[in-house]
Design a protein around this motif. Structure first.
Motif, PDB file in Angstrom:
ATOM      1  N   ASN A 115      -0.732   3.149   7.328  1.00 27.15           N
ATOM      2  CA  ASN A 115       0.573   2.679   6.866  1.00 27.15           C
ATOM      3  C   ASN A 115       0.479   1.915   5.555  1.00 27.15           C
ATOM      4  O   ASN A 115       1.436   1.895   4.786  1.00 27.15           O
ATOM      5  N   PHE A 116      -0.657   1.294   5.282  1.00 25.24           N
ATOM      6  CA  PHE A 116      -0.849   0.689   3.960  1.00 25.24           C
ATOM      7  C   PHE A 116      -0.855   1.782   2.892  1.00 25.24           C
ATOM      8  O   PHE A 116      -0.239   1.630   1.831  1.00 25.24           O
ATOM      9  N   MET A 117      -1.526   2.886   3.196  1.00 23.57           N
ATOM     10  CA  MET A 117      -1.569   3.991   2.244  1.00 23.57           C
ATOM     11  C   MET A 117      -0.219   4.708   2.159  1.00 23.57           C
ATOM     12  O   MET A 117       0.079   5.367   1.168  1.00 23.57           O
ATOM     13  N   TRP A 118       0.624   4.553   3.174  1.00 25.34           N
ATOM     14  CA  TRP A 118       1.940   5.184   3.253  1.00 25.34           C
ATOM     15  C   TRP A 118       3.021   4.329   2.590  1.00 25.34           C
ATOM     16  O   TRP A 118       4.172   4.743   2.477  1.00 25.34           O
ATOM     17  N   LEU A 119       2.681   3.112   2.136  1.00 25.70           N
ATOM     18  CA  LEU A 119       3.651   2.154   1.584  1.00 25.70           C
ATOM     19  C   LEU A 119       4.629   2.731   0.557  1.00 25.70           C
ATOM     20  O   LEU A 119       5.822   2.453   0.640  1.00 25.70           O
ATOM     21  N   PRO A 120       4.214   3.505  -0.423  1.00 26.91           N
ATOM     22  CA  PRO A 120       5.172   3.985  -1.426  1.00 26.91           C
ATOM     23  C   PRO A 120       6.229   4.938  -0.874  1.00 26.91           C
ATOM     24  O   PRO A 120       7.295   5.086  -1.453  1.00 26.91           O
ATOM     25  N   TYR A 121       5.945   5.575   0.248  1.00 25.95           N
ATOM     26  CA  TYR A 121       6.898   6.546   0.797  1.00 25.95           C
ATOM     27  C   TYR A 121       8.033   5.852   1.556  1.00 25.95           C
ATOM     28  O   TYR A 121       9.186   6.221   1.394  1.00 25.95           O
ATOM     29  N   THR A 122       7.702   4.894   2.400  1.00 31.20           N
ATOM     30  CA  THR A 122       8.709   4.118   3.144  1.00 31.20           C
ATOM     31  C   THR A 122       8.230   2.664   3.198  1.00 31.20           C
ATOM     32  O   THR A 122       7.642   2.235   4.185  1.00 31.20           O
ATOM     33  N   PRO A 123       8.455   1.886   2.155  1.00 27.47           N
ATOM     34  CA  PRO A 123       7.857   0.555   2.061  1.00 27.47           C
ATOM     35  C   PRO A 123       8.268  -0.415   3.173  1.00 27.47           C
ATOM     36  O   PRO A 123       7.416  -1.103   3.722  1.00 27.47           O
ATOM     37  N   VAL A 124       9.540  -0.475   3.510  1.00 26.04           N
ATOM     38  CA  VAL A 124       9.980  -1.459   4.508  1.00 26.04           C
ATOM     39  C   VAL A 124       9.399  -1.119   5.875  1.00 26.04           C
ATOM     40  O   VAL A 124       8.836  -1.975   6.561  1.00 26.04           O
ATOM     41  N   TRP A 125       9.526   0.137   6.281  1.00 29.70           N
ATOM     42  CA  TRP A 125       9.027   0.519   7.592  1.00 29.70           C
ATOM     43  C   TRP A 125       7.506   0.420   7.663  1.00 29.70           C
ATOM     44  O   TRP A 125       6.942   0.066   8.699  1.00 29.70           O
ATOM     45  N   ALA A 126       6.811   0.709   6.571  1.00 26.22           N
ATOM     46  CA  ALA A 126       5.355   0.577   6.560  1.00 26.22           C
ATOM     47  C   ALA A 126       4.939  -0.887   6.744  1.00 26.22           C
ATOM     48  O   ALA A 126       4.001  -1.181   7.488  1.00 26.22           O
ATOM     49  N   ILE A 127       5.651  -1.814   6.112  1.00 25.18           N
ATOM     50  CA  ILE A 127       5.325  -3.244   6.262  1.00 25.18           C
ATOM     51  C   ILE A 127       5.614  -3.714   7.680  1.00 25.18           C
ATOM     52  O   ILE A 127       4.838  -4.469   8.268  1.00 25.18           O
ATOM     53  N   VAL A 128       6.715  -3.250   8.269  1.00 24.87           N
ATOM     54  CA  VAL A 128       7.021  -3.597   9.658  1.00 24.87           C
ATOM     55  C   VAL A 128       5.920  -3.083  10.581  1.00 24.87           C
ATOM     56  O   VAL A 128       5.438  -3.800  11.472  1.00 24.87           O
ATOM     57  N   THR A 129       5.483  -1.849  10.375  1.00 23.22           N
ATOM     58  CA  THR A 129       4.426  -1.277  11.205  1.00 23.22           C
ATOM     59  C   THR A 129       3.110  -2.017  11.015  1.00 23.22           C
ATOM     60  O   THR A 129       2.374  -2.233  11.978  1.00 23.22           O
ATOM     61  N   ILE A 130       2.793  -2.427   9.804  1.00 27.96           N
ATOM     62  CA  ILE A 130       1.578  -3.200   9.548  1.00 27.96           C
ATOM     63  C   ILE A 130       1.629  -4.525  10.306  1.00 27.96           C
ATOM     64  O   ILE A 130       0.643  -4.935  10.935  1.00 27.96           O
ATOM     65  N   ALA A 131       2.778  -5.197  10.289  1.00 28.47           N
ATOM     66  CA  ALA A 131       2.912  -6.464  11.022  1.00 28.47           C
ATOM     67  C   ALA A 131       2.749  -6.242  12.528  1.00 28.47           C
ATOM     68  O   ALA A 131       2.086  -7.040  13.214  1.00 28.47           O
ATOM     69  N   ILE A 132       3.308  -5.172  13.050  1.00 25.60           N
ATOM     70  CA  ILE A 132       3.153  -4.853  14.471  1.00 25.60           C
ATOM     71  C   ILE A 132       1.684  -4.592  14.796  1.00 25.60           C
ATOM     72  O   ILE A 132       1.157  -5.070  15.805  1.00 25.60           O
ATOM     73  N   ASP A 133       0.999  -3.854  13.938  1.00 21.26           N
ATOM     74  CA  ASP A 133      -0.413  -3.564  14.170  1.00 21.26           C
ATOM     75  C   ASP A 133      -1.271  -4.829  14.133  1.00 21.26           C
ATOM     76  O   ASP A 133      -2.216  -4.951  14.915  1.00 21.26           O
TER      77      ASP A 133
END
Length: 154
Positions: A115-133
């Motif tokens: 999801n860090f590598m996915w950040l440019p595609y969907t930044p908000v959702w990637a950050i939410v997923t990183i926090a959950i992880d």
């Protein structure tokens, strides 16, 4: 009359749940069950994210100059496969499987990196997923209770 400090021979006394007698944090034990639920749900959302990426290249924006550039279809397959494995491990944690805690830490770490590598595609959702992880990794690493105690039989 005072009570004896040692139990009488043949009498049983409650066993300590862990060496040292510390049962662990109830927040961490509850967090482990919640981490199992989060892994399960995050896996389902990863599967949906993967299906959306595989089905249509129009769902996510294309990035022209990005270090970790893959096609959206490739990212879809990555999220689909990782999501399916996350669902299985989340279910294992909820069932109290001994292998699931270590696998959960490893897979939450891989999901965090993806999801860090996915950040440019969907930044908000990637950050939410990183926090959950991050929470999942913390919960699975700090709970020292017996994994079979996580699920109580009715």
């Amino acid at each position: 009359m005072s009570q004896p400090s040692t139990p009488a021979p043949g009498a049983s006394r409650p066993a300590d749940p862990r060496p040292g007698g510390n049962a662990g944090s109830p927040w961490a034990a509850g967090g482990t069950v919640f981490a199992g639920v989060l892994l399960f749900v995050d896996g389902i959302l990863g599967i949906l994210k993967g299906i959306a990426g595989i089905a249509s290249n129009d769902v996510y924006t294309s990035i022209n100059d990005y270090v970790f550039k893959f096609s959206v279809t490739s990212w879809g397959w990555i999220h689909l496969i990782l999501g399916a494995i996350l669902v299985l491990v989340g279910w294992g944690i909820l069932k109290g499987a001994s292998w699931a805690r270590g696998a959960g830490v490893v897979l939450a770490s891989l999901n965090l990196i993806a999801n860090f590598m996915w950040l440019p595609y969907t930044p908000v959702w990637a950050i939410v997923t990183i926090a959950i992880d991050v929470f999942i990794i913390w919960a699975l690493c700090t709970d020292r209770s017996n994994p079979s105690d996580l699920v109580r039989s009715s």
